[in-house]
Design an enzyme around this catalytic site. Structure first.
Site, PDB file in Angstrom:
ATOM      1  N   GLY A 198       5.309  -4.436   5.471  1.00  0.00           N
ATOM      2  CA  GLY A 198       4.217  -4.278   4.530  1.00  0.00           C
ATOM      3  C   GLY A 198       4.706  -4.566   3.121  1.00  0.00           C
ATOM      4  O   GLY A 198       5.869  -4.905   2.907  1.00  0.00           O
ATOM      5  N   VAL A 199       3.794  -4.466   2.167  1.00  0.00           N
ATOM      6  CA  VAL A 199       4.140  -4.738   0.773  1.00  0.00           C
ATOM      7  C   VAL A 199       4.516  -3.423   0.096  1.00  0.00           C
ATOM      8  O   VAL A 199       4.143  -2.352   0.545  1.00  0.00           O
ATOM      9  CB  VAL A 199       2.932  -5.364   0.040  1.00  0.00           C
ATOM     10  CG1 VAL A 199       3.358  -5.936  -1.298  1.00  0.00           C
ATOM     11  CG2 VAL A 199       2.313  -6.458   0.885  1.00  0.00           C
ATOM     12  N   GLY A 200       5.258  -3.516  -0.994  1.00  0.00           N
ATOM     13  CA  GLY A 200       5.517  -2.316  -1.787  1.00  0.00           C
ATOM     14  C   GLY A 200       6.998  -2.083  -1.990  1.00  0.00           C
ATOM     15  O   GLY A 200       7.843  -2.808  -1.459  1.00  0.00           O
TER      16      GLY A 200
ATOM     17  N   GLU B 170       2.701 -10.603   7.619  1.00  0.00           N
ATOM     18  CA  GLU B 170       1.508 -10.977   6.864  1.00  0.00           C
ATOM     19  C   GLU B 170       1.851 -11.713   5.581  1.00  0.00           C
ATOM     20  O   GLU B 170       1.309 -12.754   5.266  1.00  0.00           O
ATOM     21  CB  GLU B 170       0.781  -9.696   6.447  1.00  0.00           C
ATOM     22  CG  GLU B 170      -0.393  -9.336   7.258  1.00  0.00           C
ATOM     23  CD  GLU B 170      -0.920  -7.976   6.829  1.00  0.00           C
ATOM     24  OE1 GLU B 170      -1.313  -7.230   7.719  1.00  0.00           O
ATOM     25  OE2 GLU B 170      -0.941  -7.665   5.626  1.00  0.00           O
TER      26      GLU B 170
END
Lengths: 503, 503
Positions: free
Chosen positions: A270-272, A295
């Site tokens: 995921g992003v972050g 993604e």
């Protein structure tokens, strides 16, 4: 290079107009499919021009709202602008814009939070209503009318196929070397005519590098020269580094036990900041010849491509900080051989994720002691962003991690709670929970066994005694002991935070 | 025909022994993979003999417990017998036995509730620990040692492949015509070596009709002649007929709108009286040339095969009432051309379910106004059966229905509640909710829009005003209005039932 030289089809050049003229072609009440996945590849000028038009309509007392469908989140000049003028009736499938979020949580904008792999097919199935207009950024148009995709693919293929009318933004800021990097799959179909998606390795190309579009549907082409916009990452903090450390140690342990190959399996992240810290950890770690089936390609993966640790990254979009974006664009001809951008129905396809055996790593808001995860709603009612692709990956992954610091708001909130206030990932889909305190490996554990491990390994010491007390009293007094709970207290921690400002 | 004549391999005949002798080969502390999916194809004699052995050990003060892994639920002579003597340390992945359930909810037996498609791969991945012994019912053994599967396939292929030791029960009660009905797929692999599962139509056969097993692993063969055991269905009641009516009307509407082909798409149906009523409705309905891609073949599907409405049913097991079972066995040579039994990792495979575009119909315990579904836990803590394959199908289906009467316990319980007490299927995975009151089509609706439709269409009139009152007050006072809730009241309905006996 001017945008004009990016439009090689002569007939289509006649459709070039200003953003204002193009926005004037979008009436109130329609559903608009826009490009954009994170702050990459979104239309940069038509949405803002449309927002101004909506503002004008509002000033004259006219209601003007549209449905906005995208790949995922976008940027201030799309979500921010349209939300500011209250121009969005229904937003889907994901957002992360502060103004947009405020409208949604104030009850002023409807929002549907959808698994990202479900979006395109739901439109094809006719489940979300008619798609009227597509507004899609591309990086160029070929002589034969095919389109060179931009820095995100998202649902653009579906928008171009399904919309009645198409508005293109041709952004000459996008690097010409994007051409050839994309893999647009035209083999999808409606049931009962579907065939296997023929990806068996992360770097398999199964489509073509261009979008097709019926030129008769194109009603406007707008030339732009504007940068993609993503936030800078903060340098990994102590907590993120610890989370990364726990995950790396666990992966090494799994390799040692023979449950994972030495070069692991394709990574999804995921992003972050936490995700980026994990990638930074992997970049210094012992694993070689890694691949990613994910993604978004974020800073950490770019570093891993540079170092040679990551041989290929398959994604649907870039999600790079300004500095990483500059670095990518300064050397895109080299990077492009390690990167494939696909439609999000393929990047997030359950079939492919399960086949490849992806290692999924996603952030969360909170987990409960039994391993249920809340990824979307603060205190059960306020949407943060959305589920995004976390469900696509977690359910179908070989291994699925959910990560969070053990506390939030300076210690007022415990991210490990008796019962989550909203469930996005059930006990059936959560294998490993990680905080800076430690890692809870939930594989093969019953709910009661999970509770002990989650509290012991993941909760902050400040909240650990209260969690263990809740669990023990539940064990004594719960009517059923498969998943012991005291319903009168299960959500009391959240309620206490809402009333007193601390859990 | 005696069981003996079912064992054509001479060397293996030397391993024939009594159930008691075979049970004596299973030590305490091991994990045992047993056949059985619903009351079909489970071992009929070794588990009960083992239970007696465990009872003897207990009488002498010795602890004797095993891990019991199956396909899904089994029958009294397996789950009931072993639970009665408290012989099960850990049970997975599904059960529906009253004694077993009582032990679990008393906290005396650990239970892991797993998506049925995840079980086999979790064992192959090494995530559930070592499988020591397989106890598998077959209907015969070929001269070359291959095994003719019985009336359920479940996880038997994986148990036979992964267990160190194998005990076979050869049940001569099973119809000889079962031979050739099965499709055992030997093409699975561990990532990164997986390939597409090549099913593109419900009736595709991709494997072979027999199990392979290393004869050196076989430590015992027990001959039996005992019937499968499933309960009789009650005739559809008024409520089930109404639910069926709503679904049929909806399907006709979808066909009329062009969103479904005239012969629909492959059907999946859970077990139970409501499911059977829906199938009875389909059997009288306007749709022809239907197919099923499902977990179990129950009475309603058999009727549809007889009437010619259903051309093929793919499942992993039979789940037939005694009378339907008699009927099947009296004409199995004819029925076998319409039936395929597959391993449950294939019958429930997300890849195949999504590709085929299955129409999923599953029961539930309760739904909340926002479309979250509880399939497993009564009042949040007591396990009923388990999630089974409902998640495999609901997440990946073309259309997913969840069905329940609007009330339970004679009106003391509302099956539509403000917040479910346990979540198995999130708002992201639930498309249509159906009660006898009506049908809520949640496709393309935001949570607030869903709440109105669920309350209006599905709640019982007795509970409707209180639900609408909760929703409206939540809308006024909830901190966030994406999913409005009053956390102090969200679980109050369940709590009231626990304290006062009515919601």
């Amino acid at each position: 290079m001017s945008a004009g030289t990016r439009i090689l089809n002569a007939a289509l050049r006649s459709k070039i107009m200003s953003a204002e003229e193009a926005a004037a072609l979008i009436p109130s009440g329609v559903n608009v499919g826009m490009s954009g996945f994170t702050g990459a590849g979104h239309p940069k000028s038509v949405p803002a021009a449309l927002a101004k038009r909506i503002m004008d309509a509002n000033l004259y007392g006219k209601k003007f709202k549209i449905g906005v469908w995208t790949g995922a989140s976008t940027a201030p000049e799309l979500d921010g602008a349209l939300a500011m003028v209250d121009g969005v009736e229904m937003r889907l499938p994901y957002q992360s814009d502060p103004t947009c979020r405020k409208r949604i949580n104030a009850g002023e904008m409807e929002y549907i939070d959808i698994h990202l792999s479900h979006v395109a097919q739901s439109v094809w199935f006719g489940f979300l209503g008619k798609l009227d207009v597509a507004v899609v950024e591309v990086s160029g148009i070929l002589e034969d009318g095919r389109l060179i995709p931009s820095s995100s693919v998202g649902n653009n293929k579906t928008w171009l196929d399904c919309a009645d009318k198409v508005i293109l933004e041709v952004n000459s800021w996008q690097h010409p070397a994007l051409e050839g990097m994309h893999d647009i799959y035209y083999g999808t179909a409606l049931p009962p005519h579907r065939k296997p998606i023929p990806i068996i390795k992360t770097d398999d190309r199964i489509g073509e590098p261009y979008f097709r579009v019926d030129p008769n549907k194109i009603i406007a082409i707008v030339e732009t020269h504007q940068t993609d916009r993503n936030s800078a990452f903060s340098a990994p903090d102590e907590s993120s580094r610890k989370i990364a450390g726990h995950i790396l140690e666990f992966l090494e342990h799994e390799v040692a036990k023979g449950r994972l190959p030495k070069n692991l399996l394709p990574l999804q992240s995921g992003v972050g900041n936490i995700a980026n810290a994990v990638l930074a950890g992997l970049n210094k770690g012992p694993f070689e010849n890694l691949t990613a089936y994910t993604e978004v390609l974020q800073d950490g993966m770019l570093e891993m491509i540079k170092s040679g640790k990551l041989t290929v990254a398959s994604a649907t979009a870039f999600s790079l900080s300004p500095s990483a974006l500059t670095e990518l664009n300064s050397d895109l001809d080299r990077f492009k051989h390690n990167i494939i951008l696909r439609p999000q129905e393929i990047s997030n396809h359950p079939e492919v994720i399960r086949r490849l055996g992806v290692i999924a790593m996603n952030g969360m808001i909170e987990a409960d002691i039994y391993g249920n995860v809340n990824s979307t709603h603060v205190m059960g009612t306020k949407i943060m962003n959305g589920i995004g692709g976390s469900g696509d990956f977690a359910r179908n992954a070989f291994l699925s991690f959910f990560m969070t610091p053990s506390q939030a708001k300076g210690g007022e909130i415990s991210c490990i709670v008796p019962m989550v206030s909203h469930v996005d990932h059930t006990e059936h889909d959560v294998q490993v929970i990680v905080t800076e305190q430690g890692l809870a490996d939930l594989r093969g554990l019953s709910p009661k066994q999970r509770a002990k491990v989650v509290i012991e390994n993941c909760a902050h010491p400040h909240f650990k005694p209260a969690l263990m007390d809740y669990y023990k009293r539940s064990l004594d007094h719960s009517p059923g002991k498969q998943t012991p709970h005291l319903l009168e207290e299960a959500l009391a921690w959240h309620l206490r935070y809402l009333r007193e400002g601390q859990m």
